[in-house]
Design an enzyme around this catalytic site. Structure first.
Site, short mmCIF file in Angstrom:
data_model
loop_
_atom_site.label_atom_id
_atom_site.label_comp_id
_atom_site.label_asym_id
_atom_site.label_seq_id
_atom_site.Cartn_x
_atom_site.Cartn_y
_atom_site.Cartn_z
N ARG A 48 53.82 13.87 77.05
CA ARG A 48 53.55 14.07 75.62
C ARG A 48 53.57 12.71 74.91
O ARG A 48 52.79 12.46 74.01
CB ARG A 48 54.55 15.04 74.98
N TYR A 100 34.52 14.58 55.08
CA TYR A 100 34.33 15.54 56.16
C TYR A 100 35.03 16.86 55.74
O TYR A 100 36.18 16.82 55.27
CB TYR A 100 34.96 14.97 57.43
N ASP A 172 38.30 6.41 57.87
CA ASP A 172 37.70 7.26 58.89
C ASP A 172 36.38 6.58 59.29
O ASP A 172 35.41 6.58 58.54
CB ASP A 172 37.46 8.66 58.30
N LYS A 197 32.85 12.19 68.59
CA LYS A 197 31.50 11.85 68.16
C LYS A 197 30.97 10.65 68.96
O LYS A 197 30.82 10.76 70.15
CB LYS A 197 31.50 11.62 66.65
C1 LIG Z 1 34.26 15.45 63.31
C2 LIG Z 1 34.87 14.61 62.26
C3 LIG Z 1 36.25 14.65 62.01
C4 LIG Z 1 37.17 15.60 62.74
O1 LIG Z 1 37.31 15.30 64.08
P1 LIG Z 1 37.56 16.40 65.25
O2 LIG Z 1 37.53 15.57 66.47
O3 LIG Z 1 36.47 17.40 65.14
O4 LIG Z 1 38.90 17.01 64.96
C5 LIG Z 1 36.76 13.81 61.03
N1 LIG Z 1 35.95 12.98 60.33
C6 LIG Z 1 34.63 12.92 60.54
C7 LIG Z 1 33.80 11.97 59.74
C8 LIG Z 1 34.05 13.74 61.51
O5 LIG Z 1 32.73 13.68 61.70
#
Ligand SMILES: *Cc1c(COP(=O)(O)O)cnc(C)c1O
Length: 381
Positions: A48, A100, A172, A197
């Site tokens: 963990r 998001y 982000d 992504k």
């Molecule tokens: C997909 C996404 C998230 C969330 O991420 P997950 O891996 O789906 O939990 C956060 N910010 C952006 C800009 C995203 O495209």
């Protein structure tokens, strides 16, 4: 290690396995580690907290973001949540008004209930952030480019505001990827990624990450990480390490195809509006040139005089592009934000920031550009 991006993508955090010489970091599919005597271990106690495959990935992610410390999470949302755990009731957060959808949902439907106050502003205008700053501001959370209207926020300018307020700036960086933008170099304290992504890049893993420079901040985040347990497994860590080895090649292809798709759509008669930061008339073009190395593979379009039904019809008629949530994989994806990724945002809020019923978001993949353009032509035709 001052290697350049492509070298880091392939080697950072990774060493030939000391017992066998295996070039690829093994999948350490183990939950626990032998101790010679209580407390006498080789740096790994329980998976963990730490796992060697994940450690290689975290060191690689940190290197790609020019940071000192990386943490990998079971999802982007788990990474985001761990940053929010630094806050306590009464603290205030200033963030974007076209976040998001999942981040918006977590802020308003989960953390607002714990007494944390969120202000949603247009982060492409730093003065709007400044207006909301108080003695209680602890965190500024931005996305740039934003999702799905690709607005740009000036990371360096907002970093200065955060310093002045004594608040942390978290970025982000999912849409840009570390190949195009490195927020820590511009004054951010924390970089967050949905590794799902571009970084993972093959639509086969859900994962998140945080990267930071400050050791004290890392220790706090690691405490919550280990205490709460949103950790990814070794198999997924391996898949992402493998994906990262081509991040630079994939991003170059995404940018190249993205540009061609944007240029094709700009003059298409069925398009009312197009969002792509590479166009000189895009309001954030100047900032994009200043803080990004290229303009990315995300393009959003508003269809001319199209009802929800018309828009659904277009969105459902692609043959090469796939209608699906998510983005950043090698395959091209089409998304209808109003009902898919941004469905959890109330209509009046979402429409104010441009997420209208006739908006389509395109994640341009790395297939042959001729096939992509032909598919767009037939779907819009
Ligand atoms: C997909 C996404 C998230 C969330 O991420 P997950 O891996 O789906 O939990 C956060 N910010 C952006 C800009 C995203 O495209």
């Amino acid at each position: 290690m001052r290697y350049k991006f492509a070298t880091k993508a392939i080697h950072a955090g990774q060493h030939a396995d000391p017992t066998t010489g295996a070039v690829m970091t093994p999948i350490y599919q183990t939950s626990t580690y032998r101790q010679a005597a209580p407390g006498d271990h080789q740096g790994f106690e329980y998976s963990r907290g730490t796992n060697p495959t994940r450690k290689a990935l975290e060191d690689c992610l940190a290197a790609l973001e020019n940071g000192n410390h990386g943490l990998a999470f079971s999802s982007g949302m788990a990474a985001t949540e761990t940053v929010l755990k630094l806050l306590k009731p009464g603290d205030e957060v200033i963030t974007g008004d076209d976040l998001y959808g999942g981040s918006y949902r977590m802020f308003t439907k989960v953390y607002a209930h714990y007494g944390i106050k969120f202000y949603f502003v247009d982060t492409s205008k730093p003065e709007q952030i400044e207006e909301k700053m108080t003695v209680n501001t602890r965190l500024i959370w931005i996305e740039t480019p934003t999702n799905p209207t690709l607005k740009l926020a000036d990371i360096a300018a907002i970093g200065k505001l955060a310093k002045r307020a004594g608040a942390l700036l978290a970025v982000d960086n999912t849409f840009a990827s570390p190949y195009l933008q490195n927020p820590l170099d511009l004054g951010a304290d924390i970089v967050m990624h949905s590794v799902t992504k571009y970084i993972g890049g093959h639509s086969d893993v859900v994962m998140g990450a945080l990267v930071m420079n400050d050791k004290g901040l890392y220790d706090k985040l690691f405490f919550y990480y280990n205490a709460c347990g949103g950790t990814p497994g070794p198999q997924d860590s391996f898949l992402v390490l493998r994906g990262i080895k081509t991040l630079h090649l994939r991003m170059r292809a995404h940018c190249e195809n993205g540009r061609k798709v944007a240029e094709y759509l700009k003059t298409h008669p069925r398009i009312e509006k197009i969002y792509w930061p590479g166009f000189e008339d895009h309001p954030g073009h100047g900032i994009a040139k200043q803080q990004m190395r290229d303009f990315g593979g995300m393009v959003s379009i508003v269809l001319k005089d199209a009802s929800l039904t018309d828009t659904f019809k277009v969105a459902s008629s692609f043959k090469v592009f796939t209608l699906a949530e998510s983005l950043g994989g090698v395959e091209s994806l089409i998304n209808h934000p109003a009902t898919m990724t941004h469905g959890s945002i109330p209509r009046e809020i979402r429409e104010r920031v441009g997420v209208v019923d006739n908006l389509i978001r395109i994640s341009v993949g790395i297939e042959d550009i001729d096939d992509l353009l032909e598919d767009l032509a037939q779907a819009l035709g």
